[in-house]
Design a protein around this motif. Structure first.
Motif, PDB file in Angstrom:
ATOM      1  N   GLY A 113     -20.073 -38.316 -15.108  1.00  0.00           N
ATOM      2  CA  GLY A 113     -19.662 -39.459 -15.919  1.00  0.00           C
ATOM      3  C   GLY A 113     -18.673 -40.373 -15.232  1.00  0.00           C
ATOM      4  N   GLN A 114     -18.183 -39.973 -14.038  1.00  0.00           N
ATOM      5  CA  GLN A 114     -17.271 -40.815 -13.278  1.00  0.00           C
ATOM      6  C   GLN A 114     -17.237 -40.358 -11.823  1.00  0.00           C
ATOM      7  N   ASP A 150     -19.122 -48.600 -16.584  1.00  0.00           N
ATOM      8  CA  ASP A 150     -18.721 -49.716 -15.723  1.00  0.00           C
ATOM      9  C   ASP A 150     -19.886 -50.316 -14.951  1.00  0.00           C
ATOM     10  N   GLU A 196     -16.574 -45.391 -13.917  1.00  0.00           N
ATOM     11  CA  GLU A 196     -17.225 -44.655 -15.005  1.00  0.00           C
ATOM     12  C   GLU A 196     -18.617 -45.200 -15.252  1.00  0.00           C
TER      13      GLU A 196
END
Length: 577
Positions: free
Chosen positions: A447-448, A464, A461
């Motif tokens: 997730g990031q 984004d 993330e």
């Protein structure tokens, strides 16, 4: 009084017409000109000192049972008081709502009610208060006469919460009718059409839940989850999300998914265990829905309930409103199965979107759909649901392929990232553009991901960025979030022939319907002989005959309307056999 002052103004006692009452005014001070005479000859006048008349309404809980002269125990022992629930317009905050509590507090040191819904106002479709001057008043009885009371009720409950103002649009009621009630009626009609043919009346013992196919257990799981959630919302006096959940279940789960994909289980043949499971599952679903919708759509619910149970005798209640409200069975709720089916729906939707993008209709069979094998849980769900996915997308096989086979790119969402990184945005954008496939995989998995931009850590993330996959030669790829689906769009001669077979089946079914054949009628089919139709029958004759209930299919030169199949043209005739 020597004469009746009202008669002197032309008022006619006993005439209840509006124009008669328009001649007089019974408000102060005119009402004080009226003097009445009692049976004993005493002059009766209006009492000048009155408490706010709303206190008369506030005494309703006691007055309605003639307390304290009768039914004293109902009030004193808390049997009929305080009320569990009341509802009125928001304008009653200083009227009925207040006086109920005021009297209860002064006389009984108690609240008058435990829960209240303060209804908002009904406005026109533009959110403007209705008035005769503006000409935007909607006659509710006209709406009920056009769409029915249940459709109006359902629209008002599901469109906005009761305590919010409602912008009322008749087109919204029309939409509720077409999207919800017609879908539910079509589900019932489908069920009864085949149940009558097979003589299904639910006299057989229930197929054990564990022995039912995944599709049936999924629908029953979703149904019990629905009952659980609806009960929670209704217990909390929040009917709007309850109605919306029911509507979504009927449209998405029951009509557009379960019935559409399970139709072949009801067609022809003997009453197998699989077929019986389908009938019982659909019956349970319809019966439960008739009870769930009863508080909002009382008339249609009652009709549906009585139609179902008059044929089976499963519930002898004379009305759905006298029957028990559904309760959920926790043992039937399989969250893992629900998520697996949701994943299947997502992959199916993405596969169909690829077909739409490359303009290959679903009727044309394709070889494969592929999903990267990068998430063990997701892959297990897809493997479990592969038969459903391949059937719905109309492909021969589903492949879980190595994620490294796909090359992915990442694109910044500048609207989101600009606020987040400010002056660093240019450096962050460059770092995102240069992300390796391993970094992209880390971003999807966790997730990031942390990148270096101008010597500083930049945490990127999923929200984004947009992640896209490059097409593989001969394939087309779609992305949605972290999910990637690839579709083999190469159409071989064998696949083209299978697509032609499906087109022939579709045309024959259309002719059956247009000629008014019963669903059990056997037919004889004659098709123009062409290289394409010959190839179709050489490979799929038995399959076509089984699906269209044909005793025979012949190639000849029949007369009739020519049908354009894109690659070839042919005439098809059908007749009862």
């Amino acid at each position: 009084m020597a004469s009746n002052p009202l008669k002197e103004k032309g008022f006619v006692p006993g005439d209840m017409r509006q124009e008669n009452y328009d001649k007089i005014d019974l408000h102060r001070p005119y009402v004080d000109d009226i003097k009445l005479v009692s049976d004993k000859g005493n002059v009766l006048t209006r009492e000048l000192d009155l408490i706010d008349v709303w206190f008369d309404s506030g005494a309703m809980p006691y007055a309605q049972v003639h307390y304290p002269f009768e039914n004293k125990e109902l009030i004193d022992k808390g049997i009929a008081y305080p009320a569990d629930f009341i509802a009125e317009g928001v304008d009653q905050t200083r009227g009925w709502f207040f006086t109920l509590h005021a009297i209860a507090t002064m006389v009984f040191d108690s609240v008058a009610y435990k829960a209240v819904i303060s209804n908002g106002l009904v406005l026109d479709k533009n959110g403007i208060k209705m008035s005769k001057r503006l000409g935007n008043v909607i006659n509710p009885f006209d709406c009920i006469g056009t769409f029915g009371a249940d459709a109006v009720r359902w629209y008002m409950i599901t469109n906005s919460s009761p305590w919010d103002n409602l912008s009322f649009d008749p087109e919204g009621v029309k939409e509720v009718t077409s999207q919800f009630f017609i879908k539910l009626q079509q589900a019932y009609s489908f069920f009864t059409m085949y149940a009558n043919v097979d003589g299904f009346n639910y006299k057989e013992a229930d197929i054990p839940y564990a022995e039912r196919p995944d599709f049936d257990r999924w629908l029953l799981s979703e149904l019990n989850t629905l009952v659980k959630n609806v009960q929670t919302y209704l217990d909390d006096y929040d009917p709007t999300p309850a109605g919306r959940l029911i509507q979504a279940f009927v449209i998405d789960n029951l009509s557009n998914w379960y019935i559409r994909l399970n139709k072949p289980r009801f067609w022809g043949g003997e009453m197998t265990t699989d077929k019986l499971s389908a009938y019982q599952t659909l019956y349970i679903c319809l019966d439960t829905l008739s009870r769930l919708i009863a508080p909002i759509a009382p008339f249609y619910a009652d009709q549906l309930f009585r139609d179902l149970n008059s044929a089976t005798g499963k519930d002898n209640s004379k009305s759905v409103h006298l029957a028990k409200f559904p309760t959920f069975n926790e043992a039937y709720i399989d969250s893992e199965l629900e998520v697996a089916m949701e994943d299947a729906m997502k992959v199916t939707s993405m596969g169909l979107s690829i077909r739409k993008k490359v303009k290959i209709p679903v009727i044309q069979a394709l070889q494969a759909i592929a999903i990267p094998d990068t998430d063990a849980v997701f892959s297990a769900h897809i493997e479990r649901m592969k038969d459903i996915i391949t059937k719905e997308v109309n492909v021969k096989e589903l492949q879980l392929m190595d994620g490294k086979m796909l090359v992915k790119n990442v694109k910044c969402n500048f609207r989101v990232m600009g606020k987040k990184f400010g002056k660093m945005m240019k450096a962050v954008s460059n770092a995102v553009t240069e992300m390796s496939q391993a970094q992209i995989a880390e971003l999807e998995a966790n997730g990031q991901v942390t990148l270096q931009a101008d010597g500083q850590d930049a945490v990127i993330e999923l929200a984004d960025v947009d992640i896209m996959s490059q097409d593989i030669p001969g394939w087309s790829v779609a992305n949605e979030g972290i999910t990637t689906v690839a579709l083999d769009i190469t159409i071989t001669p064998a696949l083209k022939n299978e697509g032609n077979a499906r087109k022939v089946i579709k045309q024959i079914q259309g002719l059956r319907k247009s000629q008014g054949f019963e669903i059990t009628d056997r037919i004889k089919v004659i098709i123009t002989e062409t290289p394409e139709t010959k190839a179709v029958l050489d490979s799929f004759k038995d399959n076509i005959a089984a699906q269209v209930l044909a005793n025979s299919i012949e190639l000849s030169n029949p007369a009739g309307e020519v049908i354009d199949f894109d690659e070839f043209k042919a005439v098809i005739t059908v007749q009862k056999d």
